[in-house]
Design a protein around this motif. Structure first.
Motif, PDB file in Angstrom:
ATOM      1  N   GLN A 167       3.771  -5.637  -3.188  1.00 28.66           N
ATOM      2  CA  GLN A 167       3.714  -4.863  -4.415  1.00 28.66           C
ATOM      3  C   GLN A 167       2.327  -5.024  -5.012  1.00 28.66           C
ATOM      4  N   PHE A 168       1.921  -4.014  -5.761  1.00 28.79           N
ATOM      5  CA  PHE A 168       0.580  -4.010  -6.326  1.00 28.79           C
ATOM      6  C   PHE A 168       0.672  -3.798  -7.823  1.00 28.79           C
TER       7      PHE A 168
ATOM      8  N   LEU B 130      -4.152  -1.809  -4.823  1.00 30.89           N
ATOM      9  CA  LEU B 130      -3.563  -0.895  -3.843  1.00 30.89           C
ATOM     10  C   LEU B 130      -4.654  -0.227  -3.018  1.00 30.89           C
ATOM     11  N   LYS B 131      -5.704   0.247  -3.673  1.00 34.67           N
ATOM     12  CA  LYS B 131      -6.818   0.875  -2.956  1.00 34.67           C
ATOM     13  C   LYS B 131      -7.436  -0.085  -1.950  1.00 34.67           C
ATOM     14  N   THR B 132      -7.620  -1.318  -2.358  1.00 36.39           N
ATOM     15  CA  THR B 132      -8.204  -2.327  -1.467  1.00 36.39           C
ATOM     16  C   THR B 132      -7.321  -2.536  -0.244  1.00 36.39           C
ATOM     17  N   ALA B 133      -6.015  -2.597  -0.448  1.00 36.42           N
ATOM     18  CA  ALA B 133      -5.086  -2.774   0.678  1.00 36.42           C
ATOM     19  C   ALA B 133      -5.141  -1.580   1.617  1.00 36.42           C
ATOM     20  N   ILE B 134      -5.151  -0.379   1.068  1.00 34.55           N
ATOM     21  CA  ILE B 134      -5.207   0.836   1.891  1.00 34.55           C
ATOM     22  C   ILE B 134      -6.502   0.855   2.701  1.00 34.55           C
ATOM     23  N   GLU B 135      -7.612   0.557   2.054  1.00 34.06           N
ATOM     24  CA  GLU B 135      -8.902   0.550   2.762  1.00 34.06           C
ATOM     25  C   GLU B 135      -8.919  -0.491   3.870  1.00 34.06           C
ATOM     26  N   SER B 136      -8.419  -1.665   3.587  1.00 31.99           N
ATOM     27  CA  SER B 136      -8.403  -2.737   4.579  1.00 31.99           C
ATOM     28  C   SER B 136      -7.602  -2.323   5.815  1.00 31.99           C
ATOM     29  N   ILE B 137      -6.462  -1.728   5.579  1.00 37.90           N
ATOM     30  CA  ILE B 137      -5.626  -1.311   6.710  1.00 37.90           C
ATOM     31  C   ILE B 137      -6.301  -0.177   7.483  1.00 37.90           C
ATOM     32  N   TRP B 138      -6.854   0.808   6.784  1.00 40.23           N
ATOM     33  CA  TRP B 138      -7.523   1.933   7.448  1.00 40.23           C
ATOM     34  C   TRP B 138      -8.660   1.450   8.343  1.00 40.23           C
ATOM     35  N   TYR B 139      -9.501   0.604   7.800  1.00 43.93           N
ATOM     36  CA  TYR B 139     -10.676   0.171   8.547  1.00 43.93           C
ATOM     37  C   TYR B 139     -10.362  -0.855   9.635  1.00 43.93           C
ATOM     38  N   ASN B 140      -9.122  -1.367   9.631  1.00 39.40           N
ATOM     39  CA  ASN B 140      -8.727  -2.324  10.661  1.00 39.40           C
ATOM     40  C   ASN B 140      -7.660  -1.778  11.607  1.00 39.40           C
ATOM     41  N   LEU B 141      -7.410  -0.464  11.541  1.00 42.63           N
ATOM     42  CA  LEU B 141      -6.457   0.139  12.482  1.00 42.63           C
ATOM     43  C   LEU B 141      -6.982  -0.007  13.906  1.00 42.63           C
TER      44      LEU B 141
ATOM     45  N   MET C 270      -5.041   9.970  -4.698  1.00 40.67           N
ATOM     46  CA  MET C 270      -4.851  10.661  -3.442  1.00 40.67           C
ATOM     47  C   MET C 270      -5.813  10.063  -2.425  1.00 40.67           C
ATOM     48  N   VAL C 271      -5.344  10.001  -1.187  1.00 40.84           N
ATOM     49  CA  VAL C 271      -6.158   9.470  -0.098  1.00 40.84           C
ATOM     50  C   VAL C 271      -6.343  10.577   0.930  1.00 40.84           C
ATOM     51  N   TRP C 272      -7.584  10.754   1.371  1.00 38.26           N
ATOM     52  CA  TRP C 272      -7.891  11.731   2.418  1.00 38.26           C
ATOM     53  C   TRP C 272      -8.556  10.991   3.559  1.00 38.26           C
ATOM     54  N   ALA C 273      -8.176  11.360   4.774  1.00 38.28           N
ATOM     55  CA  ALA C 273      -8.788  10.758   5.951  1.00 38.28           C
ATOM     56  C   ALA C 273      -8.700  11.726   7.113  1.00 38.28           C
ATOM     57  N   ALA C 274      -9.509  11.457   8.102  1.00 35.59           N
ATOM     58  CA  ALA C 274      -9.464  12.204   9.354  1.00 35.59           C
ATOM     59  C   ALA C 274      -9.852  11.244  10.466  1.00 35.59           C
ATOM     60  N   PHE C 275      -9.442  11.580  11.671  1.00 37.68           N
ATOM     61  CA  PHE C 275      -9.806  10.738  12.801  1.00 37.68           C
ATOM     62  C   PHE C 275      -9.859  11.568  14.064  1.00 37.68           C
ATOM     63  N   SER C 276     -10.483  10.994  15.064  1.00 33.89           N
ATOM     64  CA  SER C 276     -10.548  11.603  16.380  1.00 33.89           C
ATOM     65  C   SER C 276     -10.164  10.542  17.390  1.00 33.89           C
TER      66      SER C 276
ATOM     67  N   GLN D  67     -12.801   7.107  13.283  1.00 36.30           N
ATOM     68  CA  GLN D  67     -12.232   7.628  12.053  1.00 36.30           C
ATOM     69  C   GLN D  67     -13.304   7.760  10.980  1.00 36.30           C
ATOM     70  N   VAL D  68     -13.024   8.636  10.019  1.00 36.36           N
ATOM     71  CA  VAL D  68     -13.952   8.863   8.904  1.00 36.36           C
ATOM     72  C   VAL D  68     -13.894   7.696   7.939  1.00 36.36           C
ATOM     73  N   GLY D  69     -14.903   7.658   7.073  1.00 31.51           N
ATOM     74  CA  GLY D  69     -14.817   6.773   5.927  1.00 31.51           C
ATOM     75  C   GLY D  69     -13.737   7.312   5.009  1.00 31.51           C
ATOM     76  N   LEU D  70     -12.814   6.487   4.642  1.00 30.35           N
ATOM     77  CA  LEU D  70     -11.678   6.890   3.821  1.00 30.35           C
ATOM     78  C   LEU D  70     -12.154   7.453   2.481  1.00 30.35           C
ATOM     79  N   ALA D  71     -11.513   8.510   2.022  1.00 28.29           N
ATOM     80  CA  ALA D  71     -11.832   9.101   0.723  1.00 28.29           C
ATOM     81  C   ALA D  71     -10.674   8.832  -0.236  1.00 28.29           C
ATOM     82  N   LEU D  72     -10.945   8.062  -1.268  1.00 21.92           N
ATOM     83  CA  LEU D  72      -9.965   7.822  -2.323  1.00 21.92           C
ATOM     84  C   LEU D  72     -10.324   8.745  -3.472  1.00 21.92           C
TER      85      LEU D  72
END
Length: 149
Positions: free
Chosen positions: A102-103, A109-120, A1-7, A11-16
Protein backbone atom coordinates in the motif's frame (compact mmCIF):
# COMPACT_ATOMS: atom_id res chain seq x y z
CA UNK A 1 -1.69 8.39 -15.56
CA UNK A 2 1.22 6.29 -16.75
CA UNK A 3 2.25 5.98 -20.39
CA UNK A 4 4.81 3.55 -21.73
CA UNK A 5 5.83 1.73 -24.85
CA UNK A 6 8.21 -1.09 -25.57
CA UNK A 7 9.67 -3.16 -28.34
CA UNK A 8 11.36 -6.51 -28.56
CA UNK A 9 14.64 -4.68 -27.94
CA UNK A 10 13.78 -2.42 -25.01
CA UNK A 11 11.43 0.09 -23.47
CA UNK A 12 10.82 3.83 -23.37
CA UNK A 13 11.46 6.06 -20.44
CA UNK A 14 8.25 5.86 -18.46
CA UNK A 15 5.96 8.90 -18.66
CA UNK A 16 4.10 9.80 -15.48
CA UNK A 17 1.44 12.24 -16.65
CA UNK A 18 -0.56 14.72 -14.59
CA UNK A 19 -4.14 15.76 -15.17
CA UNK A 20 -6.64 14.87 -17.82
CA UNK A 21 -4.99 13.98 -21.10
CA UNK A 22 -5.95 15.47 -24.46
CA UNK A 23 -4.47 15.19 -27.92
CA UNK A 24 -1.94 18.05 -27.51
CA UNK A 25 -0.63 16.41 -24.32
CA UNK A 26 -0.58 13.02 -26.03
CA UNK A 27 1.38 14.40 -28.97
CA UNK A 28 3.81 15.95 -26.49
CA UNK A 29 4.23 12.54 -24.83
CA UNK A 30 4.88 10.94 -28.20
CA UNK A 31 7.40 13.63 -29.08
CA UNK A 32 9.24 13.42 -25.76
CA UNK A 33 9.12 9.67 -25.19
CA UNK A 34 8.20 7.62 -28.25
CA UNK A 35 10.19 9.41 -30.92
CA UNK A 36 13.55 9.41 -29.07
CA UNK A 37 13.00 5.73 -28.24
CA UNK A 38 12.24 4.94 -31.89
CA UNK A 39 15.48 6.57 -32.95
CA UNK A 40 17.38 4.56 -30.33
CA UNK A 41 15.93 1.21 -31.40
CA UNK A 42 16.69 1.49 -35.07
CA UNK A 43 15.08 4.35 -36.87
CA UNK A 44 12.26 3.55 -39.26
CA UNK A 45 11.75 -0.21 -39.25
CA UNK A 46 9.05 -0.36 -36.59
CA UNK A 47 5.29 -0.08 -36.13
CA UNK A 48 3.33 1.58 -33.37
CA UNK A 49 0.29 0.05 -31.71
CA UNK A 50 -2.22 2.09 -29.76
CA UNK A 51 -5.86 1.63 -28.90
CA UNK A 52 -8.72 3.69 -30.29
CA UNK A 53 -8.94 6.20 -27.43
CA UNK A 54 -10.17 9.56 -28.67
CA UNK A 55 -6.80 11.24 -28.14
CA UNK A 56 -5.12 8.47 -30.15
CA UNK A 57 -7.63 8.63 -32.97
CA UNK A 58 -7.76 12.42 -33.30
CA UNK A 59 -6.84 13.95 -36.64
CA UNK A 60 -4.11 15.95 -34.91
CA UNK A 61 -2.52 12.78 -33.53
CA UNK A 62 -2.83 11.00 -36.88
CA UNK A 63 -1.27 14.00 -38.64
CA UNK A 64 1.55 14.12 -36.13
CA UNK A 65 2.35 10.42 -36.52
CA UNK A 66 2.12 10.71 -40.31
CA UNK A 67 4.52 13.66 -40.25
CA UNK A 68 7.01 11.47 -38.37
CA UNK A 69 6.49 8.58 -40.85
CA UNK A 70 5.21 6.34 -38.08
CA UNK A 71 3.31 3.29 -39.25
CA UNK A 72 0.39 2.72 -36.88
CA UNK A 73 -1.07 -0.76 -36.72
CA UNK A 74 -4.79 -0.90 -37.28
CA UNK A 75 -6.28 -2.44 -34.20
CA UNK A 76 -9.81 -3.58 -33.43
CA UNK A 77 -11.70 -1.57 -30.81
CA UNK A 78 -12.38 -3.09 -27.42
CA UNK A 79 -9.49 -5.56 -27.68
CA UNK A 80 -7.19 -5.11 -24.69
CA UNK A 81 -6.71 -8.88 -24.61
CA UNK A 82 -4.69 -8.55 -27.83
CA UNK A 83 -2.54 -5.63 -26.73
CA UNK A 84 0.85 -6.64 -25.27
CA UNK A 85 1.11 -3.54 -23.06
CA UNK A 86 -2.02 -4.62 -21.20
CA UNK A 87 -0.25 -7.82 -20.13
CA UNK A 88 2.74 -5.80 -18.99
CA UNK A 89 0.47 -3.46 -16.99
CA UNK A 90 -1.06 -6.52 -15.32
CA UNK A 91 2.36 -7.92 -14.42
CA UNK A 92 3.48 -4.55 -13.10
CA UNK A 93 0.30 -4.06 -11.07
CA UNK A 94 0.75 -7.43 -9.40
CA UNK A 95 4.36 -6.52 -8.55
CA UNK A 96 3.45 -3.06 -7.26
CA UNK A 97 0.86 -4.47 -4.88
CA UNK A 98 2.48 -7.83 -4.02
CA UNK A 99 2.59 -8.74 -0.35
CA UNK A 100 -0.29 -6.36 0.32
CA UNK A 101 1.70 -3.31 -0.77
CA UNK A 102 0.00 0.00 0.00
CA UNK A 103 1.14 3.53 -0.68
CA UNK A 104 0.47 6.55 1.43
CA UNK A 105 1.67 9.12 -1.08
CA UNK A 106 1.52 9.55 -4.83
CA UNK A 107 5.30 9.89 -4.91
CA UNK A 108 5.79 6.53 -3.19
CA UNK A 109 3.48 4.89 -5.74
CA UNK A 110 5.29 6.59 -8.63
CA UNK A 111 8.64 5.42 -7.29
CA UNK A 112 7.38 1.83 -7.06
CA UNK A 113 5.97 1.93 -10.60
CA UNK A 114 9.22 3.36 -11.99
CA UNK A 115 11.34 0.81 -10.15
CA UNK A 116 9.31 -2.08 -11.52
CA UNK A 117 9.24 -0.67 -15.08
CA UNK A 118 12.98 -0.12 -15.23
CA UNK A 119 13.69 -3.54 -13.73
CA UNK A 120 11.36 -5.62 -15.92
CA UNK A 121 13.13 -8.61 -17.38
CA UNK A 122 13.48 -8.26 -21.17
CA UNK A 123 11.91 -11.72 -21.51
CA UNK A 124 8.61 -10.37 -20.15
CA UNK A 125 8.41 -7.80 -22.94
CA UNK A 126 9.58 -10.25 -25.59
CA UNK A 127 7.09 -12.91 -24.51
CA UNK A 128 4.26 -10.36 -24.62
CA UNK A 129 5.19 -9.41 -28.18
CA UNK A 130 5.70 -13.00 -29.31
CA UNK A 131 2.29 -14.00 -27.97
CA UNK A 132 0.31 -11.58 -30.17
CA UNK A 133 0.08 -13.91 -33.17
CA UNK A 134 -1.21 -16.75 -30.99
CA UNK A 135 -3.73 -14.44 -29.32
CA UNK A 136 -5.08 -13.21 -32.64
CA UNK A 137 -5.40 -16.81 -33.80
CA UNK A 138 -7.27 -17.74 -30.60
CA UNK A 139 -9.67 -14.81 -31.02
CA UNK A 140 -10.41 -16.04 -34.53
CA UNK A 141 -11.05 -19.55 -33.18
CA UNK A 142 -13.40 -18.05 -30.57
CA UNK A 143 -15.30 -16.09 -33.23
CA UNK A 144 -14.08 -12.76 -31.84
CA UNK A 145 -14.78 -13.46 -28.18
CA UNK A 146 -12.47 -12.02 -25.53
CA UNK A 147 -9.51 -14.03 -24.30
CA UNK A 148 -8.40 -14.41 -20.71
CA UNK A 149 -4.91 -12.98 -21.08
Amino acid sequence: MVWAAFSFNGQVGLALLNGRQNFPKYIETLENHLMPFAEDIGGRNWKYQQDAAAIHASNATKNYLNSKNVTVLEWPPMSPDLNPIENVWGIMSRKVYENGGQFYSVNALKTAIESIWYNLEPEILQTSINSVEKRVYNVILRNGKTLNY
